[in-house]
Each structure stands twice: as C-alpha cells, then as structure tokens.
Design an enzyme around this catalytic site. Structure first.
Site, mmCIF file in Angstrom:
data_model
loop_
_atom_site.group_PDB
_atom_site.id
_atom_site.type_symbol
_atom_site.label_atom_id
_atom_site.label_comp_id
_atom_site.label_asym_id
_atom_site.label_seq_id
_atom_site.Cartn_x
_atom_site.Cartn_y
_atom_site.Cartn_z
ATOM 1 N N ASP A 53 -28.363 22.736 29.407
ATOM 2 C CA ASP A 53 -29.470 21.778 29.400
ATOM 3 C C ASP A 53 -29.100 20.517 28.615
ATOM 4 O O ASP A 53 -28.157 20.509 27.816
ATOM 5 C CB ASP A 53 -30.711 22.398 28.749
ATOM 6 N N ASP A 54 -29.896 19.471 28.853
ATOM 7 C CA ASP A 54 -29.933 18.245 28.033
ATOM 8 C C ASP A 54 -28.772 17.285 28.252
ATOM 9 O O ASP A 54 -28.635 16.316 27.500
ATOM 10 C CB ASP A 54 -30.048 18.584 26.541
ATOM 11 N N HIS A 107 -37.763 14.010 28.944
ATOM 12 C CA HIS A 107 -37.733 15.132 28.005
ATOM 13 C C HIS A 107 -38.726 14.934 26.856
ATOM 14 O O HIS A 107 -38.620 15.571 25.806
ATOM 15 C CB HIS A 107 -36.325 15.355 27.442
ATOM 16 N N HIS A 205 -26.491 24.356 25.693
ATOM 17 C CA HIS A 205 -26.757 22.924 25.770
ATOM 18 C C HIS A 205 -25.464 22.109 25.705
ATOM 19 O O HIS A 205 -24.482 22.554 25.098
ATOM 20 C CB HIS A 205 -27.698 22.492 24.642
#
Length: 260
Positions: A53-54, A107, A205
């Site tokens: 993620d991210d 986000h 991440h």
C-alpha cells in the site's frame, strides 16, 4: 384489544426481520473468505498474495528490484495523487507483470469517508490517473485502514455496481503504523501463523519512509518460498476478501413500521 394485537404483530415481525438480518450479514461476511479458501484448496496449493500500500514512491523501485530478483509477482495499491513524478515507477510495476489496485486519490480519511459517493469519486479519480499512465483500468480496491467500520451490505452492493472488488488482508506487518519498526520484527509479523490462512493476503507498505520494509522483504519472500507457497498477483478474477460486515442496527423498513 386491537391495539395489543397490533403491537404483538409488530413485535413478531421485528424479531423475524432481526434474525434474518443477522443471518444474511453473517453469510455475506464469510462468503468471500470461504470462496478464497475453496479456490486455493482445489489444487491443494498454498498461495500468497503479497500486497503493498501507499505507493508509488522513489523507494518503490527498490521493492521492484527485490521482487524481480526473486521472480515474485505482487499487487500494488496506489494513491492517485502520488503518481505525478512517479509515472515511470507505475509503468514499471505494470510492465513487469505486477497488479495495480486503487487506494484512493488523496488517502485523507475525512475526505474519503465523508460519504459513499466521496469514496467512489476518490477511487474513480485514481483510476483515471492509472489508466492514463498504463493504458489500463483497475477495479481492485483497498480501503485506507481497511474496510472495517466503513463497509456495510448496501455500500458493498454500490461498490459492486461500480465494478469494484475489495481486498483487505489476513496477515499484516505494522509498518503502516510505524515505519521505523526493526526489520526482524516486520519479518516476524509478516510470517505469523500463515497456516491459518489459505490463501494469505499479506499487507506491507512501499512509501518513501518504508526502508525497513524493503530490508525485511527478501526474508519474507524466502520464508514463504521455503514453506511451499506460490506467489500470485491479485487480478480481476481473484475472489474478494473483506473484513466481516456487521449487521445494521435498524433498517428503514423497521423505522417506518414503528413510526406510529
């Protein structure tokens, strides 16, 4: 007497609907998990979906180097407004056979979770950017922080009507909470009790701050390979996995029923 009968009828109706709602939501919540397990066990294989993620970020390239060295495919849930200046990273993710999913555009929780339409707008906006860079749309989504407390039956139906498929996780490294966690602890978290899940959907991440995750990644890959797992990217054909959906406290029908 007429009033008492009316109250009795409403009470019986309420009880029936209550139990129906509980049963329906329980089935809804477990369906995706059961289907995933059934699909994995058909050929008796142990499967892991490695997800990040991210991203994208400049550090994402180092993650991609490690994946390439180990011949592993993964899934990257990207934040739309981070793609600018990282277009080459996104193109590389796509060209090297990894999957790309949507992780909203900003986000920012207050904006994302303002209402269902705001959430969908964020996903669509991110999808537009990804399509512009790669030439391909994605309908794979991950809720920032996970779908728990945000997903209900009606919203799930709305997401499905927009062709989205939801993927939470069943094992996670806590690098998203604290990116400075030592690599050995991240390895321990990422390999905790995988036998309880098949397939494994592992959350990690790959933003600029996740250097320790990058250090831990080769050990995580080696662990799962040595234990006979096959690495796969999530695709449009992968069964969903989302956290259990809790039953609604009340429905519009019930509110109308007892309005008088």
């Amino acid at each position: 007497m007429k009033y008492e009968n009316n109250v009795f009828v409403k009470t019986v109706v309420l009880m029936c609907i209550f139990f129906m709602m509980i049963n329906q939501n329980a089935v809804f919540a477990s369906d995706s998990k059961h289907k995933l397990i059934e699909d994995s066990q058909k050929d008796n294989k142990k499967v892991i979906y490695l997800t990040f993620d991210d991203g994208p970020s400049k550090l994402t390239d180092e993650f991609l180097d490690i994946l390439k060295q180990n011949n592993v495919k993964a899934t990257f849930f990207l934040i739309g407004n981070q793609i600018q200046d990282n277009e080459q990273v996104v193109k590389r993710i796509y060209s090297e056979g990894h999957s790309i999913g949507l992780h909203t555009y900003t986000h920012k929780y207050r904006k994302i979770y303002r209402n269902g339409d705001s959430f969908i707008d964020e996903m669509n906006k991110s999808n537009e950017v990804i399509k512009r860079v790669t030439g391909k749309e994605s309908h794979l989504i991950r809720f920032p922080g996970g779908s728990r407390k945000h997903l209900n039956k009606n919203f799930l139906e709305k997401l499905h009507n927009n062709k989205f498929k939801i993927y939470d996780w069943n094992i996670q490294a806590s690098d998203g909470i604290n990116p400075k966690i030592p690599p050995y602890k991240l390895v321990k978290e990422a390999t905790k009790d995988p036998d309880k899940h098949n397939p494994v959907i592992l959350l990690m991440h790959c933003d600029y701050m996740h250097k320790n995750t990058c250090i831990a990644l080769p050990q995580v890959i080696n662990y799962y390979k040595s234990h006979g797992y096959e690495f796969k990217p999530i695709t449009e054909n992968t069964e969903e996995l989302y956290f259990p959906i809790k039953a609604n406290k009340a429905s519009t029908f019930l509110e109308k029923l007892f309005k008088n």
